[in-house]
Motif scaffolding. Structure first.
Motif, PDB file in Angstrom:
ATOM      1  N   ILE A   5      39.255 -43.095 -41.666  1.00  0.00           N
ATOM      2  CA  ILE A   5      40.229 -43.570 -42.642  1.00  0.00           C
ATOM      3  C   ILE A   5      39.556 -43.598 -44.004  1.00  0.00           C
ATOM      4  N   ASP A   6      40.175 -42.970 -45.003  1.00  0.00           N
ATOM      5  CA  ASP A   6      39.562 -42.860 -46.328  1.00  0.00           C
ATOM      6  C   ASP A   6      39.842 -44.038 -47.247  1.00  0.00           C
ATOM      7  N   PHE A  54      33.372 -54.029 -45.254  1.00  0.00           N
ATOM      8  CA  PHE A  54      31.963 -53.865 -45.598  1.00  0.00           C
ATOM      9  C   PHE A  54      31.759 -52.688 -46.554  1.00  0.00           C
ATOM     10  N   ALA A  55      32.626 -51.704 -46.461  1.00  0.00           N
ATOM     11  CA  ALA A  55      32.546 -50.574 -47.388  1.00  0.00           C
ATOM     12  C   ALA A  55      32.908 -51.018 -48.807  1.00  0.00           C
ATOM     13  N   LEU A  56      33.726 -52.059 -48.926  1.00  0.00           N
ATOM     14  CA  LEU A  56      34.095 -52.567 -50.253  1.00  0.00           C
ATOM     15  C   LEU A  56      32.873 -53.081 -51.003  1.00  0.00           C
ATOM     16  N   MET A  57      31.906 -53.625 -50.284  1.00  0.00           N
ATOM     17  CA  MET A  57      30.700 -54.130 -50.940  1.00  0.00           C
ATOM     18  C   MET A  57      29.869 -53.000 -51.535  1.00  0.00           C
ATOM     19  N   PRO A 101      31.928 -51.366 -55.536  1.00  0.00           N
ATOM     20  CA  PRO A 101      32.586 -52.375 -56.373  1.00  0.00           C
ATOM     21  C   PRO A 101      33.436 -51.752 -57.486  1.00  0.00           C
ATOM     22  N   ARG A 102      33.039 -50.609 -57.992  1.00  0.00           N
ATOM     23  CA  ARG A 102      33.809 -49.959 -59.067  1.00  0.00           C
ATOM     24  C   ARG A 102      35.189 -49.549 -58.550  1.00  0.00           C
ATOM     25  N   GLN A 103      35.243 -49.021 -57.334  1.00  0.00           N
ATOM     26  CA  GLN A 103      36.527 -48.643 -56.747  1.00  0.00           C
ATOM     27  C   GLN A 103      37.402 -49.867 -56.517  1.00  0.00           C
ATOM     28  N   VAL A 104      36.788 -50.963 -56.122  1.00  0.00           N
ATOM     29  CA  VAL A 104      37.542 -52.196 -55.896  1.00  0.00           C
ATOM     30  C   VAL A 104      38.141 -52.680 -57.209  1.00  0.00           C
ATOM     31  N   LEU A 105      37.359 -52.696 -58.279  1.00  0.00           N
ATOM     32  CA  LEU A 105      37.863 -53.139 -59.578  1.00  0.00           C
ATOM     33  C   LEU A 105      38.978 -52.228 -60.089  1.00  0.00           C
ATOM     34  N   GLU A 106      38.829 -50.933 -59.892  1.00  0.00           N
ATOM     35  CA  GLU A 106      39.878 -50.004 -60.316  1.00  0.00           C
ATOM     36  C   GLU A 106      41.162 -50.244 -59.532  1.00  0.00           C
TER      37      GLU A 106
END
Length: 76
Positions: free
Chosen positions: A3-4, A11-14, A17-22
């Protein structure tokens, strides 16, 4: 099965972080949330309450209280 989406694995979110903020900046659901900032400890009433409690504590400390003993406790 792979799953992309970054939110599929917390855990991949850690690691991204730039993708999470976007994603947060693009989120309509987050924009619709109501928010308020509270500073309850900054109020003047809390400071006045502390002074009242300190005065009460000081009065108790100054008082010469002798509590009655109901029965004598035998000592070994």
């Amino acid at each position: 099965m792979h799953i992309d989406t970054p939110s599929a694995n917390p855990f991949a979110l850690m690691m991204a972080p730039r993708q999470v903020l976007e994603a947060m900046e693009k989120s309509d659901a987050l924009r619709r949330l109501q928010h308020q900032v509270f500073h309850p400890l900054d109020s003047r009433a809390a400071l006045q309450g502390d002074a009242d409690i300190a005065a009460f504590d000081a009065a108790i400390e100054r008082a010469d209280l002798v509590l009655p003993i109901d029965e004598e406790v035998p000592r070994p």
